[in-house]
Design an enzyme around this catalytic site. Structure first.
Site, PDB file in Angstrom:
ATOM      1  N   ARG A 313       0.799  -1.228   0.000  1.00 30.96           N
ATOM      2  CA  ARG A 313       0.000   0.000   0.000  1.00 30.96           C
ATOM      3  C   ARG A 313       0.833   1.280   0.000  1.00 30.96           C
ATOM      4  O   ARG A 313       0.520   2.213  -0.745  1.00 30.96           O
ATOM      5  CB  ARG A 313      -0.986   0.017   1.179  1.00 30.96           C
ATOM      6  CG  ARG A 313      -1.953  -1.172   1.204  1.00 30.96           C
ATOM      7  CD  ARG A 313      -3.132  -0.955   2.125  1.00 30.96           C
ATOM      8  NE  ARG A 313      -3.993   0.085   1.627  1.00 30.96           N
ATOM      9  CZ  ARG A 313      -4.046   1.302   2.085  1.00 30.96           C
ATOM     10  NH1 ARG A 313      -3.317   1.655   3.131  1.00 30.96           N
ATOM     11  NH2 ARG A 313      -4.823   2.199   1.533  1.00 30.96           N
ATOM     12  N   TYR A 317      -0.020   3.365  -3.314  1.00 32.73           N
ATOM     13  CA  TYR A 317      -0.941   4.496  -3.126  1.00 32.73           C
ATOM     14  C   TYR A 317      -0.320   5.616  -2.293  1.00 32.73           C
ATOM     15  O   TYR A 317      -1.024   6.497  -1.828  1.00 32.73           O
ATOM     16  CB  TYR A 317      -2.217   4.054  -2.395  1.00 32.73           C
ATOM     17  CG  TYR A 317      -2.823   2.773  -2.891  1.00 32.73           C
ATOM     18  CD1 TYR A 317      -3.404   2.698  -4.149  1.00 32.73           C
ATOM     19  CD2 TYR A 317      -2.819   1.628  -2.093  1.00 32.73           C
ATOM     20  CE1 TYR A 317      -3.976   1.514  -4.596  1.00 32.73           C
ATOM     21  CE2 TYR A 317      -3.386   0.443  -2.536  1.00 32.73           C
ATOM     22  CZ  TYR A 317      -3.959   0.394  -3.788  1.00 32.73           C
ATOM     23  OH  TYR A 317      -4.526  -0.778  -4.226  1.00 32.73           O
ATOM     24  N   CYS A 343      14.620  -5.012  -3.940  1.00 32.04           N
ATOM     25  CA  CYS A 343      15.549  -4.293  -4.800  1.00 32.04           C
ATOM     26  C   CYS A 343      14.894  -3.119  -5.509  1.00 32.04           C
ATOM     27  O   CYS A 343      15.025  -2.971  -6.710  1.00 32.04           O
ATOM     28  CB  CYS A 343      16.102  -5.269  -5.832  1.00 32.04           C
ATOM     29  SG  CYS A 343      14.753  -6.047  -6.742  1.00 32.04           S
ATOM     30  N   GLU A 344      14.111  -2.330  -4.772  1.00 34.79           N
ATOM     31  CA  GLU A 344      13.486  -1.145  -5.364  1.00 34.79           C
ATOM     32  C   GLU A 344      13.500  -0.025  -4.348  1.00 34.79           C
ATOM     33  O   GLU A 344      13.193  -0.246  -3.175  1.00 34.79           O
ATOM     34  CB  GLU A 344      12.026  -1.435  -5.737  1.00 34.79           C
ATOM     35  CG  GLU A 344      11.877  -2.633  -6.638  1.00 34.79           C
ATOM     36  CD  GLU A 344      10.678  -2.540  -7.560  1.00 34.79           C
ATOM     37  OE1 GLU A 344      10.084  -1.448  -7.678  1.00 34.79           O
ATOM     38  OE2 GLU A 344      10.360  -3.569  -8.162  1.00 34.79           O
ATOM     39  N   TYR A 372      -6.245  -5.160   2.827  1.00 37.11           N
ATOM     40  CA  TYR A 372      -5.400  -4.993   1.643  1.00 37.11           C
ATOM     41  C   TYR A 372      -3.907  -5.092   1.994  1.00 37.11           C
ATOM     42  O   TYR A 372      -3.079  -4.426   1.401  1.00 37.11           O
ATOM     43  CB  TYR A 372      -5.721  -3.663   0.928  1.00 37.11           C
ATOM     44  CG  TYR A 372      -7.199  -3.517   0.630  1.00 37.11           C
ATOM     45  CD1 TYR A 372      -7.797  -4.297  -0.347  1.00 37.11           C
ATOM     46  CD2 TYR A 372      -7.999  -2.641   1.364  1.00 37.11           C
ATOM     47  CE1 TYR A 372      -9.163  -4.199  -0.603  1.00 37.11           C
ATOM     48  CE2 TYR A 372      -9.367  -2.541   1.109  1.00 37.11           C
ATOM     49  CZ  TYR A 372      -9.937  -3.316   0.120  1.00 37.11           C
ATOM     50  OH  TYR A 372     -11.280  -3.221  -0.122  1.00 37.11           O
TER      51      TYR A 372
HETATM   52  N1  LLP Z   1     -17.399  -3.428  -3.027  1.00 31.08           N
HETATM   53  C1  LLP Z   1     -16.771  -3.281  -4.214  1.00 31.08           C
HETATM   54  C2  LLP Z   1     -17.515  -3.490  -5.444  1.00 31.08           C
HETATM   55  C3  LLP Z   1     -15.415  -2.930  -4.235  1.00 31.08           C
HETATM   56  O1  LLP Z   1     -14.803  -2.780  -5.397  1.00 31.08           O
HETATM   57  C4  LLP Z   1     -14.725  -2.736  -3.017  1.00 31.08           C
HETATM   58  C5  LLP Z   1     -13.309  -2.382  -3.003  1.00 31.08           C
HETATM   59  C6  LLP Z   1     -15.426  -2.912  -1.813  1.00 31.08           C
HETATM   60  C7  LLP Z   1     -16.765  -3.252  -1.860  1.00 31.08           C
HETATM   61  C8  LLP Z   1     -14.781  -2.740  -0.472  1.00 31.08           C
HETATM   62  O2  LLP Z   1     -14.311  -1.446  -0.303  1.00 31.08           O
HETATM   63  P1  LLP Z   1     -13.767  -0.963   1.130  1.00 31.08           P
HETATM   64  O3  LLP Z   1     -14.920  -0.953   2.077  1.00 31.08           O
HETATM   65  O4  LLP Z   1     -12.713  -1.911   1.561  1.00 31.08           O
HETATM   66  O5  LLP Z   1     -13.242   0.387   0.861  1.00 31.08           O
HETATM   67  N2  LLP Z   1      -6.278  -2.116  -2.542  1.00 31.08           N
HETATM   68  C9  LLP Z   1      -6.812  -0.814  -2.204  1.00 31.08           C
HETATM   69  C10 LLP Z   1      -8.298  -0.836  -2.036  1.00 31.08           C
HETATM   70  C11 LLP Z   1      -9.045  -1.367  -3.252  1.00 31.08           C
HETATM   71  C12 LLP Z   1     -10.532  -1.411  -3.055  1.00 31.08           C
HETATM   72  C13 LLP Z   1     -11.202  -2.071  -4.196  1.00 31.08           C
HETATM   73  N3  LLP Z   1     -12.615  -2.229  -4.085  1.00 31.08           N
HETATM   74  C14 LLP Z   1      -6.098  -0.296  -0.959  1.00 31.08           C
HETATM   75  O6  LLP Z   1      -5.213  -0.962  -0.443  1.00 31.08           O
HETATM   76  O7  LLP Z   1      -6.404   0.795  -0.486  1.00 31.08           O
END
Ligand code: LLP
Length: 413
Positions: A313, A317, A343-344, A372
């Protein structure tokens, strides 16, 4: 709600010193607090209690089977984004009707499986997908329960990579085209339209856009009702953010106040799909200091045995995660770059952080890594995926073993 705190000068997860876990489980290791997950689930459930609702945990945030089983016992449903996540949900004991299948670009195999299982709803992303599901269901002589994902063209104020509700993103059907497609879906014999779906993005700290999206979707639901389509639910996705810098994030009551008025007007049951809110603060990534260096003209580096392979993360991001010493030695804190062994140069977990005089072998915890984190870990540099540990009160258990070198080469010929 984090489940982590200092007791007697040492970091503990609930009743267990993190250092005890790290010694037994090796590092890097993910540590999760069951109590924190319970508290987060209960707070959201309570905030939405005024209206019939279901909380479908977004497995993409963390699909450790032990955590899924815990959430299922609490009453959660599942939001699966791939065939693999459907299998994870089933293995954790969710029944097909408790599973919502979301996601752009679902494959034929995934759709076949979802229709055969009879999942609670498949969230449709396009007209073409509606036709494919219709054909699969007719081939089986069934009607597939489906919801239509609308794209409301609302940008929440979050990182561009995780903003999904804008017209320029690949997700859903533009809101002004959704009514037309819904009518077509209602005429397809293999489809049973049961709901509407929207998801704006992730790590959303201002609940106002979530309320606006709810309003637009509610308008669509009312239009459908007016022309005689009886839907069952309105699914407002996930997205509720957490305060990575500490302090307070948006409260679940603010969230409920933003979305419930629009939902009430529809009379429909509410589904939400939180991932991060339920598990982010419940997890920490624990690593050991592998090396340190400080030379004139360069920053002080604290190099861990954990890095972007365990938690991507920060690199992906520019996400901020608090980093703490597990057993602080005392002594003055000075700024340092907390980096991984890869290595980055981007393999940096924390930039300009104040850490005490840590030494090689000391343990360090990267907080709020329960969402995540592990799920985005990789084998880059032929590194092994770390173990995952679940703590519950005074008890703890390795719920997923660290990969072995044997595991790394198992599928190669
Ligand atoms: N529903 C759908 C259709 C989604 O695409 C997502 C997340 C969620 C629910 C859940 O969202 P949350 O409540 O967790 O915000 N890898 C990224 C986050 C990607 C989220 C993708 N979709 C990070 O590490 O911040």
């Amino acid at each position: 709600m984090t489940g982590f705190g200092f007791r007697g000068g040492r970091l503990a997860c609930e009743g267990v010193p993190v250092a005890d876990i790290a010694r037994a489980a090796e590092t890097p290791v993910y540590v999760y607090s069951a109590g924190s997950v319970r508290a987060a689930y209960a707070s959201l459930d309570r905030a939405l209690a005024a209206w019939p609702h279901a909380i479908h945990f977004a497995l993409k945030a963390n699909s450790a089977l032990a955590l899924l089983a815990l959430l299922r016992e609490l009453g959660a449903g599942a939001d699966a984004n791939s065939g693999g996540e459907i299998e994870a949900a089933l293995r954790a004991g969710f029944s097909p009707p408790q599973i919502v299948f979301t996601g752009v670009g679902k494959t034929r195999d995934e759709l076949e499986r979802a229709v055969a299982l009879g999942v609670g709803a498949i969230n449709i992303e396009s007209g073409g997908e509606a036709e494919r599901i219709d054909a699969i269901a007719r081939g089986r002589g069934v009607r597939a329960r489906v919801a239509l994902r609308a794209n409301p063209d609302i940008a929440p104020n979050t990182h561009a990579h995780i903003s999904t509700g804008s017209r320029l993103s690949k997700f859903g059907v533009p809101i002004e085209c959704a009514a037309g497609l819904l009518r077509e879906m209602a005429r397809m014999p293999g489809l049973e339209p049961v709901g509407l779906h929207v998801h704006l993005g992730s790590q959303i700290l201002d609940v106002a856009p979530l309320g606006r999206a709810a309003g637009l979707l509610a308008g669509l639901a009312r239009a459908a009702r007016d022309w005689g389509l009886a839907l069952e639910h309105i699914d407002l996705g996930g997205g509720l953010g957490v305060p990575y810098e500490g302090g307070a994030g948006p409260s679940v009551d603010e969230y409920a106040a933003a979305i419930l008025p629009a939902v009430r007007e529809t009379g429909l049951r509410l589904i939400v799909e939180p991932g991060r809110y339920l598990v982010a603060q419940a997890g920490a990534l624990v690593g050991r200091v592998a090396d340190t260096k400080a030379y004139p003209g360069s920053p002080r580096f604290v190099i861990l045995d954990a890095g972007m392979t365990e938690l991507i993360r920060p690199m992906l991001y520019e996400a901020y995660h608090r980093i703490v010493e597990v057993e602080p030695r005392g002594g003055a804190a000075t700024p340092c770059e907390v980096v991984g062994p890869l290595c980055e140069t981007g393999d940096t977990l924390g930039h300009a952080r104040e850490l005490g005089p840590v030494e090689v072998g000391d343990l360090v915890a990267v907080l709020d890594a329960g969402a995540y984190g592990f799920v985005m870990a990789s084998n880059y540099n032929r590194r092994r995926l770390p173990a995952e540990v679940l703590v519950d009160g005074e008890r703890w258990q390795i719920v997923r073993k660290r990969q072995s070198y044997e595991d790394l080469f198992r599928h190669e010929v």
